[in-house]
Design a protein around this motif. Sequence first.
Motif, PDB file in Angstrom:
ATOM      1  N   ILE A  63       0.846  -1.195   0.000  1.00 19.43           N
ATOM      2  CA  ILE A  63       0.000   0.000   0.000  1.00 19.43           C
ATOM      3  C   ILE A  63       0.878   1.241   0.000  1.00 19.43           C
ATOM      4  N   ARG A  64       0.488   2.197  -0.819  1.00 21.29           N
ATOM      5  CA  ARG A  64       1.198   3.472  -0.854  1.00 21.29           C
ATOM      6  C   ARG A  64       1.011   4.192   0.478  1.00 21.29           C
ATOM      7  N   SER A  65       2.105   4.693   1.036  1.00 18.07           N
ATOM      8  CA  SER A  65       2.026   5.416   2.302  1.00 18.07           C
ATOM      9  C   SER A  65       1.384   6.784   2.101  1.00 18.07           C
ATOM     10  N   ASN A  66       0.570   7.177   3.046  1.00 16.31           N
ATOM     11  CA  ASN A  66      -0.007   8.519   3.011  1.00 16.31           C
ATOM     12  C   ASN A  66       1.074   9.554   3.293  1.00 16.31           C
ATOM     13  N   VAL A  67       1.050  10.630   2.552  1.00 14.81           N
ATOM     14  CA  VAL A  67       1.998  11.713   2.765  1.00 14.81           C
ATOM     15  C   VAL A  67       1.294  13.034   2.472  1.00 14.81           C
ATOM     16  N   HIS A  68       1.601  14.033   3.257  1.00 17.02           N
ATOM     17  CA  HIS A  68       1.024  15.354   3.054  1.00 17.02           C
ATOM     18  C   HIS A  68       1.692  16.001   1.843  1.00 17.02           C
ATOM     19  N   GLU A  69       0.933  16.182   0.786  1.00 12.29           N
ATOM     20  CA  GLU A  69       1.476  16.761  -0.439  1.00 12.29           C
ATOM     21  C   GLU A  69       1.687  18.268  -0.269  1.00 12.29           C
TER      22      GLU A  69
END
Length: 380
Positions: A63-69
Amino acid sequence: MELAQQIALAESTPNPLEAPQECMHPFTRDPHAQGASSSITGCSSRHGSVLDEQISCLIRAQIRSNVHEIQGGIMNLLRACLESEAGSLTSIISGHVDHYQSLSSEDKGWGCGWRNIQMLSSYLLKQRPEAREALFGGAGFVPDIPSLQRWLEIAWDNNFDTLGSSHFHNKVYGAKKWIGTTECAALLRSFGLRARVVDFDSTESSDLPSKNGKHVPKQVRGPMDKFVIKNVTPRSTSSELCREDAENMRGQQVLVDWIWNYFASKRSDKLDNSRRVFVSDKTPLYFQHQGHSRTIVGIQKQNGQCGNQERFALLILDPGHGTSDLERALRSKTGWQRLVKRGVHTLRKPQYQLCYADPGIASSEEMEQLKIIDSILVRF
């Protein structure tokens, strides 16, 4: 909706993150391929088929990790802040890096090492095409912590850092265990990347194996010798405390001098006074010390004037800081120094470790050598 999709995927696809123990085996790749894919040979075709299926499942299920764009990227914001500062300052920074913060709902208090791996991976995926093709099965994104934990277990199964894996009993998935530079190096090396570890040590026992037996630093002699300070024996009188402090400061300077040389080396453009900020082609540094780890994304030098010595500040992204707080401070150019800069006087630990990745993908012969995680030792 996202949760429902994950549940549906879990019901329809074998999930290697929860695979039974008998399925947890090393990578098996085409023995005629180059780099990481040629590191394991001699397996039977049946065994190899099972292993290939397990890796394929992990590639699909990670799963792609969540990151604040951050619009424009956090490193561009940092560069703008550095260029706006007054004074005779020169900074060298890495290229693209995403900031991954520890979350109270996921990894607060134990996940800083995984977050630093994610930050280092974000650079590799963006800046180095060969790494993008090799990392995480060519997924092209930074996986979440559980997925990274399984990739590390597979690296261990593949005989990378066997001493270190025994410290964790070959099991890290689902556990809230601290990791360090050797785990970062083992993970990256399993994909064929030339990850390196450097120890900075002022203790008497630095030539001995670490307590957990993970690796034995090898002491080297080279260009850094001029910075190295001999170990200081304990003193019983308080009258010499100032002298000890001075020697400690020289030891800390060893570390920052190495970091400056690291980011500044092999540059095509010379570091002249006409520019204030330079972008290095070197990876960020995984920065480990007792109790915490962070990511060094650059270094700043204040040029000495009127006989004053040069002063350095490390430029750091800390997983313990909120990404939105960093973005706000950098955009407003207010209070960002408190979050990013760390002067030499803050480096008070007796031991530090750094991990970075050299360019390129290792050959099959190199892969066998990379399975043993040793390190370069620089004495304070």
